[in-house]
Design a protein around this motif. Structure first.
Motif, PDB file in Angstrom:
ATOM      1  N   SER A 150      -4.200  14.295   5.129  1.00 55.67           N
ATOM      2  CA  SER A 150      -3.842  13.302   5.860  1.00 55.67           C
ATOM      3  C   SER A 150      -2.843  12.607   4.923  1.00 55.67           C
ATOM      4  O   SER A 150      -2.979  12.267   3.890  1.00 55.67           O
ATOM      5  CB  SER A 150      -4.781  12.231   6.366  1.00 55.67           C
ATOM      6  OG  SER A 150      -5.624  12.921   7.225  1.00 55.67           O
ATOM      7  N   GLY A 151      -1.852  11.765   5.773  1.00 58.41           N
ATOM      8  CA  GLY A 151      -0.838  10.944   5.106  1.00 58.41           C
ATOM      9  C   GLY A 151       0.655  11.387   5.154  1.00 58.41           C
ATOM     10  O   GLY A 151       0.766  12.603   5.805  1.00 58.41           O
ATOM     11  N   GLY A 152       1.597  10.423   5.202  1.00 58.72           N
ATOM     12  CA  GLY A 152       3.014  11.020   5.408  1.00 58.72           C
ATOM     13  C   GLY A 152       3.845   9.854   4.576  1.00 58.72           C
ATOM     14  O   GLY A 152       3.613   8.791   4.261  1.00 58.72           O
TER      15      GLY A 152
ATOM     16  N   GLN B 186       1.030  -1.329  -0.025  1.00 55.28           N
ATOM     17  CA  GLN B 186      -0.037  -0.011  -0.044  1.00 55.28           C
ATOM     18  C   GLN B 186       0.827   1.280  -0.006  1.00 55.28           C
ATOM     19  O   GLN B 186       1.409   1.676   1.058  1.00 55.28           O
ATOM     20  CB  GLN B 186      -1.036   0.181   1.198  1.00 55.28           C
ATOM     21  CG  GLN B 186      -1.797   1.253   1.006  1.00 55.28           C
ATOM     22  CD  GLN B 186      -2.669   1.332   2.239  1.00 55.28           C
ATOM     23  OE1 GLN B 186      -3.808   2.315   2.405  1.00 55.28           O
ATOM     24  NE2 GLN B 186      -2.787   0.745   3.425  1.00 55.28           N
ATOM     25  N   VAL B 187       0.991   2.019  -1.156  1.00 58.56           N
ATOM     26  CA  VAL B 187       1.656   3.128  -1.332  1.00 58.56           C
ATOM     27  C   VAL B 187       0.954   4.170  -2.256  1.00 58.56           C
ATOM     28  O   VAL B 187       0.241   3.720  -3.015  1.00 58.56           O
ATOM     29  CB  VAL B 187       3.188   3.081  -1.942  1.00 58.56           C
ATOM     30  CG1 VAL B 187       3.950   2.032  -0.934  1.00 58.56           C
ATOM     31  CG2 VAL B 187       3.054   2.605  -3.213  1.00 58.56           C
ATOM     32  N   HIS B 188       1.209   5.416  -2.054  1.00 63.67           N
ATOM     33  CA  HIS B 188       0.519   6.686  -2.821  1.00 63.67           C
ATOM     34  C   HIS B 188       1.783   7.226  -3.534  1.00 63.67           C
ATOM     35  O   HIS B 188       2.274   8.116  -2.505  1.00 63.67           O
ATOM     36  CB  HIS B 188      -0.163   7.392  -2.145  1.00 63.67           C
ATOM     37  CG  HIS B 188      -1.511   6.454  -1.305  1.00 63.67           C
ATOM     38  ND1 HIS B 188      -2.771   6.713  -1.841  1.00 63.67           N
ATOM     39  CD2 HIS B 188      -1.622   5.921   0.136  1.00 63.67           C
ATOM     40  CE1 HIS B 188      -3.644   5.892  -1.087  1.00 63.67           C
ATOM     41  NE2 HIS B 188      -2.771   5.452  -0.177  1.00 63.67           N
TER      42      HIS B 188
ATOM     43  N   HIS C 129       2.307   4.700   2.660  1.00 63.52           N
ATOM     44  CA  HIS C 129       3.391   5.876   2.275  1.00 63.52           C
ATOM     45  C   HIS C 129       2.434   6.791   1.245  1.00 63.52           C
ATOM     46  O   HIS C 129       2.025   6.444   0.284  1.00 63.52           O
ATOM     47  CB  HIS C 129       4.403   5.490   1.227  1.00 63.52           C
ATOM     48  CG  HIS C 129       5.197   6.434   0.620  1.00 63.52           C
ATOM     49  ND1 HIS C 129       6.359   6.999   1.487  1.00 63.52           N
ATOM     50  CD2 HIS C 129       5.303   7.270  -0.460  1.00 63.52           C
ATOM     51  CE1 HIS C 129       6.772   7.821   0.724  1.00 63.52           C
ATOM     52  NE2 HIS C 129       6.349   8.075  -0.535  1.00 63.52           N
ATOM     53  N   ALA C 130       2.082   7.997   1.914  1.00 63.92           N
ATOM     54  CA  ALA C 130       1.453   9.036   1.043  1.00 63.92           C
ATOM     55  C   ALA C 130       1.941  10.563   1.529  1.00 63.92           C
ATOM     56  O   ALA C 130       1.323  11.355   2.339  1.00 63.92           O
ATOM     57  CB  ALA C 130      -0.026   8.954   1.913  1.00 63.92           C
TER      58      ALA C 130
ATOM     59  N   LYS D 121      -0.654  12.913  10.894  1.00 66.10           N
ATOM     60  CA  LYS D 121      -1.951  12.794  10.592  1.00 66.10           C
ATOM     61  C   LYS D 121      -2.327  11.970   9.521  1.00 66.10           C
ATOM     62  O   LYS D 121      -1.713  12.133   8.171  1.00 66.10           O
ATOM     63  CB  LYS D 121      -2.646  14.391  10.193  1.00 66.10           C
ATOM     64  CG  LYS D 121      -4.035  14.367   9.817  1.00 66.10           C
ATOM     65  CD  LYS D 121      -4.459  15.762   9.434  1.00 66.10           C
ATOM     66  CE  LYS D 121      -6.098  15.698   9.252  1.00 66.10           C
ATOM     67  NZ  LYS D 121      -6.596  16.949   8.646  1.00 66.10           N
ATOM     68  N   TRP D 122      -2.890  10.862   9.613  1.00 62.41           N
ATOM     69  CA  TRP D 122      -3.473   9.885   8.918  1.00 62.41           C
ATOM     70  C   TRP D 122      -4.853   9.442   8.854  1.00 62.41           C
ATOM     71  O   TRP D 122      -5.210   9.638   9.899  1.00 62.41           O
ATOM     72  CB  TRP D 122      -2.407   8.450   9.013  1.00 62.41           C
ATOM     73  CG  TRP D 122      -1.286   8.265   8.510  1.00 62.41           C
ATOM     74  CD1 TRP D 122      -0.776   8.329   7.150  1.00 62.41           C
ATOM     75  CD2 TRP D 122       0.332   8.778   9.307  1.00 62.41           C
ATOM     76  NE1 TRP D 122       0.673   8.125   7.195  1.00 62.41           N
ATOM     77  CE2 TRP D 122       1.286   8.534   8.241  1.00 62.41           C
ATOM     78  CE3 TRP D 122       0.547   9.027  10.428  1.00 62.41           C
ATOM     79  CZ2 TRP D 122       2.651   8.591   8.828  1.00 62.41           C
ATOM     80  CZ3 TRP D 122       1.756   9.007  11.025  1.00 62.41           C
ATOM     81  CH2 TRP D 122       2.740   8.697  10.206  1.00 62.41           C
TER      82      TRP D 122
END
Length: 444
Positions: free
Chosen positions: A327-329, A59-61, A310-311, A280-281
Motif C-alpha cells: 500500500s502507498g503511492g 506526512q511522507v515516507h 507520499h509512500a 492502494k493505500w
C-alpha cells in the motif's frame, strides 16, 4: 546568500489576495510592499503569477534508510520542491525502524547532506521503546508517530498500557495512524474464506473498512481527551470520522487535530477499476460520499490540514496481485497542483488551499517562522501559474519509482519557482542542488 526581489506577484496569504513585491534577503522575507527597489538583487517579474507560502507536508515516507530501491531523501525532496512543497515531515517506518534517538539522528544527518527541502523526522513508537520516545526533543522533532494499525516491522502499538503511557506522558505532538487491527483481520479472514486467493483490489476498502478506521480514531480521541494529549490523527478516510473533531475553535487552542490526504480528496472506490493497486493505500480510498465528507470537513474546520502520505513503491511491487502489492503511492510532485485543481473546480478557494497546506500546518506543529508570507519569516515560497496546463506522464515524473497515480491527468496550474529558506531550489524544471534545506524547529 543572494538577494531576490519578486515584483508584482499576486500574494495569497492569511485569507486575502493582493499584488505586492517581496524582497528576500539572507534566507528571510525582508520586506513586503509596493515599488520595492533593491540594488544588486536578482529580480523576478511575477506579474500574472500567484505567490503562495510553500506547502508543508506533515506526512511522507521517503524510504531512507533501508528501502532506497523505492525512493531516497534526495530524489523525493527534489520531486517535492518541483511540486511546491518546501518542507516535509518524514515517517519512522524505514529500515531499521526509527525507534531510537541514535537512528533518528542518523536520518537528520542524511537529510542535512541531501535534502533540497526543509525537513523533520518523527520519532517512532513501539510496544517497548517508551524510554526512547520520552527522550525526544519537542523543539527539534516534529512529533511522535504511533501506528494504531498494522505497519512495517515492530511498529504496531497494540498494548493498552503502552498506549496509555504514550498518551499520558508524551512531551509533544503525537501523530497516529488509526485502523483497528482486529477488525481488519476479521474482515480479511471472512473475505479469504469466501474468495480464497481471488481477492481483488475493489475489496480493499471493505477489508480495511470504515468501521476499522472509526474504531481506532475514536479510541485515540478518547485517550487524548482522558490524558490531555496533543493528538494529531493522520489521513482521515471516512465521512464518519469527521464528527470526532471540533470545528469553530481557533486552531492554536485545539489539543486534537486531524489531517486529510490528497488521495482521499481526489479518488473514490469507483477508481479502482482503472487504477487498481496504484491507488492502494492504508487507510483505503473509500466511497464518493466519504470523499465529499472529508472535503466538507476540511473546509468547515473539523479537519485542519492537508498532506500527501507520499509512500512510493516500485512498479514491479505494485504490479503484484492485490494481497502481495504494498500500500502507498507517490504524491509530492503533484499534491499542490491537485489542490489548485480543486480551486479550478470551485471546490476550494485559493485562500483555503493556502490555509490548509501551509498556514495551519505551521500552527498545528508550532513551526518557527514558516508557513506564512510575513516579514521576518523564512522565505519558503512558491510562484504558480494558474493558467499553464500540464499533463502528468511517466516521462515528466521525478519520483525514483518512476510512476504517478495521476498519470494521464491534466492539471491547469504549474509550479514555476520554489524557494526553500530563501534559496531558489526550483525554476521551470531546473534545480539548485548546491544548497540544501534546513532542519525545522518548533516553538514548544
Amino acid at each position: 546568500m543572494n538577494t531576490t526581489l519578486i515584483k508584482g506577484a499576486t500574494l495569497v496569504n492569511e485569507g486575502r489576495q493582493y499584488v505586492a513585491d517581496v524582497l528576500i534577503k539572507n534566507g528571510f522575507i525582508e520586506k513586503i510592499g509596493q515599488n520595492i527597489a533593491a540594488a544588486g538583487a536578482a529580480e523576478i517579474n511575477a506579474e500574472g503569477l500567484h505567490l503562495l507560502p510553500g506547502m508543508i507536508d506533515d506526512q511522507v515516507h521517503f524510504r531512507e534508510p533501508g528501502l532506497t530501491h523505492k525512493a531516497d531523501i534526495f530524489t523525493e525532496s527534489m520531486a517535492a520542491v518541483a511540486g511546491g512543497i518546501t518542507s516535509f515531515m518524514e515517517m519512522p517506518n524505514t529500515v531499521p525502524n526509527t525507534l531510537t534517538q541514535e537512528l533518528l539522528n542518523e536520518k537528520y544527518s542524511i537529510a542535512a547532506e541531501t535534502s533540497l527541502a526543509n525537513y523533520s523526522f518523527y520519532m517512532g513508537a513501539s510496544n517497548d521503546n517508551l524510554d526512547e520516545v520520552l527522550r525526544t526533543d519537542p523543539k527539534m522533532v516534529c512529533g511522535i508517530k504511533v501506528f494504531m494499525g498494522s505497519s512495517t516491522g515492530n511498529m504496531l502499538v497494540d498494548n493498552e498500557k503502552t498506549l496509555e503511557h504514550i498518551f499520558s506522558q508524551a512531551p509533544m505532538l503525537v501523530a497516529t495512524h488509526c485502523e483497528d487491527e482486529l477488525t481488519i483481520r476479521k474482515n480479511l479472514a471472512a473475505f479469504s474464506a469466501q474468495y480464497g486467493e481471488a481477492l481483488t483490489i475493489d475489496m480493499h476498502p471493505l477489508i480495511r473498512s470504515a468501521e476499522a478506521c472509526y474504531r481506532s480514531s475514536s479510541l485515540a480521541v478518547g485517550l487524548a481527551r482522558q490524558y490531555g494529549t496533543r493528538l494529531h490523527i493522520l489521513h482521515i478516510s471516512t465521512a464518519r470520522e469527521v464528527a470526532l473533531f471540533d470545528a469553530g475553535i481557533p486552531l492554536h487552542e485545539k489539543r486534537i487535530t486531524a489531517e486529510a490526504c490528497v488521495h482521499h480528496l481526489w479518488f473514490s472506490d469507483a477508481d479502482y477499476a482503472e487504477k487498481g493497486n496504484f491507488i492502494k493505500w492504508n487507510p483505503a480510498v473509500k466511497t464518493a460520499a466519504d470523499r465529499s465528507g472529508i472535503l466538507q470537513g476540511l473546509l468547515d474546520g473539523h479537519i485542519d490540514v492537508v498532506a500527501t502520505d507520499h509512500a512510493p513503491h516500485t512498479l514491479d511491487e505494485k504490479n503484484q496481485p492485490y494481497l502481495q502489492a504494498p500500500s502507498g503511492g507517490p504524491l509530492v510532485q503533484h499534491a499542490l497542483s491537485a489542490l489548485l485543481e480543486l480551486y479550478h473546480q470551485n471546490k476550494m478557494t485559493l485562500e483555503q488551499v493556502v490555509e490548509k497546506s501551509a498556514h495551519n500546518v505551521a500552527t498545528c506543529f508550532n513551526l518557527d517562522r514558516r508557513g506564512f508570507i510575513r516579514e521576518g519569516y523564512w522565505a519558503d515560497l512558491v510562484l504558480a501559474d494558474l493558467n499553464d496546463p500540464i499533463r502528468v506522464t511517466r516521462a515528466n515524473t521525478l519520483y525514483k519509482c518512476g510512476w504517478s497515480p495521476f498519470e494521464g491527468q491534466t492539471f491547469q496550474s504549474a509550479i514555476i519557482y520554489t524557494f526553500v529558506s530563501g534559496n531558489m531550489a526550483y525554476h521551470k524544471g531546473k534545480f539548485t542542488t548546491s544548497e540544501t534545506g534546513m532542519r525545522l524547529q518548533f516553538n514548544r
